[in-house]
Motif scaffolding. Structure first.
Motif: not given
Length: 238
Positions: A95-96, A150-153, A159-160, A212-214
């Protein structure tokens, strides 16, 4: 009921990326013969990321169908690992990076195409292939986000990971310049040292914003979907 159409859709998207990659690699461009080859371009790296991501999506769908009704705990464990990898790739890379490539390319192209996609490339790359590399990426990834949760971390880990990819690519671009004396993107030729640092920092910040938008978009879509489903299941009062 929605599973089969989603499988077919992902399969079609995966085949389209294979077609784009094969046609792009078949083009005899001078840039492909220089140091770094196609791998010096973020557009190509993004195409590979998208193809690998949708390949994992298709593999996850197939594994899900094969393990359906199967009580094997080992297969369930492997499927969960595959789903985790799929979700991580979606969040951190597909995505990003995909959205960044599309928005950055067309923003600079509209301002001055010579800075990012010189007119000379029209002799090598047909319009349909250009749009395959720089346009359809966005609707494809939005379709995937809309059809699958989708499960985000954790935000810190995500971000890292995004920053690591961004810095890694920036160092790769700088290394290519160190070896060849030529910047991958003509835009960098016009920037001084300080301006380049600001540009690279801005690029990294933008990719983080798209991450962050995703995450926000994914949560909005599926929180809304969950509310709608709960509303349908709730019995009506007389």
């Amino acid at each position: 009921m929605a599973l089969v159409p989603c499988q077919v859709l992902r399969g079609a998207i995966l085949l389209s990326y294979f077609s784009i990659l094969c046609n792009y690699k078949a083009i005899d461009m001078p840039a492909h013969q220089t140091y770094g080859g196609s791998w010096k371009f973020l557009t190509f790296i993004n195409l590979v990321i998208q193809a690998v991501f949708f390949g994992i999506c298709v593999l996850t769908d197939l594994s899900s169908l094969l393990t359906k009704g199967n009580d094997s705990q080992e297969q369930e464990r492997q499927l969960r690992k595959l789903i985790s990898l799929r979700d991580w790739m979606m969040a951190v890379l597909a995505f990003p990076i995909g959205v960044f490539v599309v928005t950055m390319f067309w923003s600079i192209y509209i301002y001055d195409r010579e800075l990012v996609y010189p007119k000379l490339l029209d002799n090598f790359i047909p319009p349909w292939l250009n749009h395959g590399m720089h346009t359809t990426v966005l609707p494809f990834i939005l379709i995937e986000m809309r059809t699958t949760h989708h499960e985000y971390p954790s935000r810190t880990c995500g971000l890292v990971a995004v920053c690591t990819f961004s810095v890694g690519y920036i160092l790769w671009v700088c290394w290519i310049y160190h070896v060849t004396g030529v910047w991958v993107y003509p835009l960098l030729e016009y920037l001084g040292s300080g301006a380049k640092i600001i540009f690279f920092a801005t690029v990294t910040a933008i990719i983080n914003i798209f991450y962050l938008l995703g995450e926000i978009l994914n949560n909005c879509i599926w929180d809304t979907q969950k509310c709608m489903e709960e509303g349908k299941e709730k019995p009506k009062l007389d």
